[in-house]
Design a protein around this motif. Structure first.
Motif: not given
Length: 320
Positions: A9-11, A103-104, A109-112
Motif C-alpha cells: 500500500l502506497s500509504t 489516519v493522518d 484524514q483517513v488515508l486508507d
C-alpha cells in the motif's frame, strides 16, 4: 517468479522500517534466492503509551471514527489494545481478514481503510517485508482484538506525517485452497496432495506445450483476481524436463507468498487473473512465458509447471 520486490500500500510503504532486519517469504524471484521466512515470535511487540492511549475510537464496523488529539506527543511507536479478542494469537505469516483505518494524525484524514473490501474487511498476509505496519499492530494479540498503533513520522521516512492505525484481525483465513475438486484435464500433469495440502506433480510423457495452458484443480467461490491485484498464494514450481522442484512456498514452512499479478512472469500472471479465491490451478508455460528472456537464468530454456492455491486477492490502493 516475481520480477522485483513490491510494496503493498502506497500509504504505508515506509512502515517496513519498523521491522528492519526481519525477513519474510515471497514469490519466487526472477533471480537470486527468496528471503528466509521470519520467525513467528513477536517482531516489535510495541507497548502502550500516552499517545496511543489518547486516541479516541468511537463506533464499530463501517461507523468507526478515529480521532487523534492535536497535542498527542508521538514520542515513539506505541500500541494500545482497546478491547481484547478471544481468538488465537496473531503471528507473522498468518493470513487474516482485517478491518482497519490508517489516519493522518495532523488532520484526522483517513488515508486508507478496509471499507473498499467486501463486508468492510480486507485480507492481509502478515509479511514483515510488505505488511510490517499490520504486523506491528496485530502481532501477538488474539483475533478479535481492537488495536490502536501510533507511528511518529520519523519512523516512516523523511517528511512523513504522524500516523495512527486502527485495526482488528477479524478472522483467520485458510492457507490452502478450499474450493470444490474438479476432474483432471487430459494431457496436463497430475497432482496429488498430502494431508497438509502440499502438492506433488507427475509430468506426463511427451513434449511440453508450446503455449501456456491453465487448468483448474479446485474451483473456489471467492473474489475474482483482477489484473494488478495483490494476491496471496501457496505454490509449487517444477521443471517439465525432469519434474524437479525449483521453488515452493511449501518448502519455506508453508508460509504463503504475496505479490501483484503484474509483478510476475507472464505464465504465472495468466494462471492467476480471472480465477476465484479458493481455487487451485495448475499452469504449464513454455520458456517464452517464463524466463526465456532472462539471459543466463538457470530456467531460461525450461518449460515450467506451477500448482497454485489462490488464498486472497486485494485491489491495490490507488495512488493519491
Amino acid at each position: 517468479m516475481r520480477k522485483r520486490p513490491l510494496i503493498v500500500l502506497s500509504t504505508v510503504a515506509a512502515a517496513t522500517l519498523l521491522l528492519a532486519g526481519c525477513a519474510g517469504g515471497g514469490a519466487p524471484e526472477s533471480s537470486g534466492t527468496p528471503s528466509p521466512t521470519a520467525s513467528s515470535a513477536c517482531q516489535l511487540d510495541a507497548k502502550s503509551g500516552a499517545t496511543s492511549d489518547s486516541v479516541v475510537v468511537e463506533g464499530e464496523g463501517a461507523d468507526t471514527k478515529v480521532t487523534v488529539p492535536a497535542d498527542a506527543p508521538f514520542a515513539g511507536v506505541e500500541r494500545t489494545v482497546i478491547s481484547e479478542g478471544d481468538g488465537d494469537d496473531v503471528v507473522v505469516n498468518d493470513l487474516v481478514s482485517v478491518e482497519y483505518q490508517i489516519v493522518d494524525a495532523t488532520n484526522n484524514q483517513v488515508l486508507d481503510s478496509s471499507a473498499r473490501g467486501e463486508g468492510g474487511v480486507l485480507p492481509v498476509l502478515l509479511d514483515t517485508n510488505q505488511s510490517s505496519l499490520f504486523v506491528a499492530a496485530l502481532e501477538c494479540k488474539p483475533v478479535g482484538s481492537r488495536i490502536v498503533l501510533t507511528l511518529p513520522g520519523q519512523v516512516l521516512g523523511e517528511g512523513a506525517n504522524n500516523v495512527v492505525v486502527y485495526a482488528e484481525a477479524v478472522e483467520q483465513l485458510p492457507e490452502v485452497a478450499t474450493g470444490t475438486p474438479v476432474d483432471p484435464t487430459p494431457g496436463m500433469p497430475t497432482v496429488k496432495l498430502d494431508d497438509k495440502g502440499a502438492p506433488t506433480v507427475t509430468i506426463p510423457d511427451g513434449d511440453a506445450p508450446t503455449e501456456t495452458q491453465v487448468a483448474v484443480l479446485k474451483q473456489g467461490d471467492g473474489a475474482t483476481v483482477a489484473s494488478g491485484d495483490l494476491v496471496v498464494v501457496q505454490y509449487l514450481g517444477v521443471k517439465w524436463s525432469d519434474g524437479k522442484e525449483f521453488d515452493s512456498s511449501w518448502s519455506r514452512d508453508a508460509a504463503p507468498a504475496q505479490f501483484q499479478t503484474t509483478g510476475v512472469v507472464a505464465g504465472f500472471q495468466k494462471a492467476l487473473e480471472g480465477q476465484k479465491v479458493g481455487s487451485q490451478v495448475i499452469v504449464v508455460m513454455p520458456p517464452s512465458d517464463g524466463y526465456g528472456a532472462s539471459e543466463g537464468h538457470e530456467l531460461q530454456k525450461e518449460s515450467l509447471v506451477f500448482v497454485v492455491d489462490i488464498l486472497a486477492t486485494t485491489p491495490v490502493q490507488a495512488q493519491q
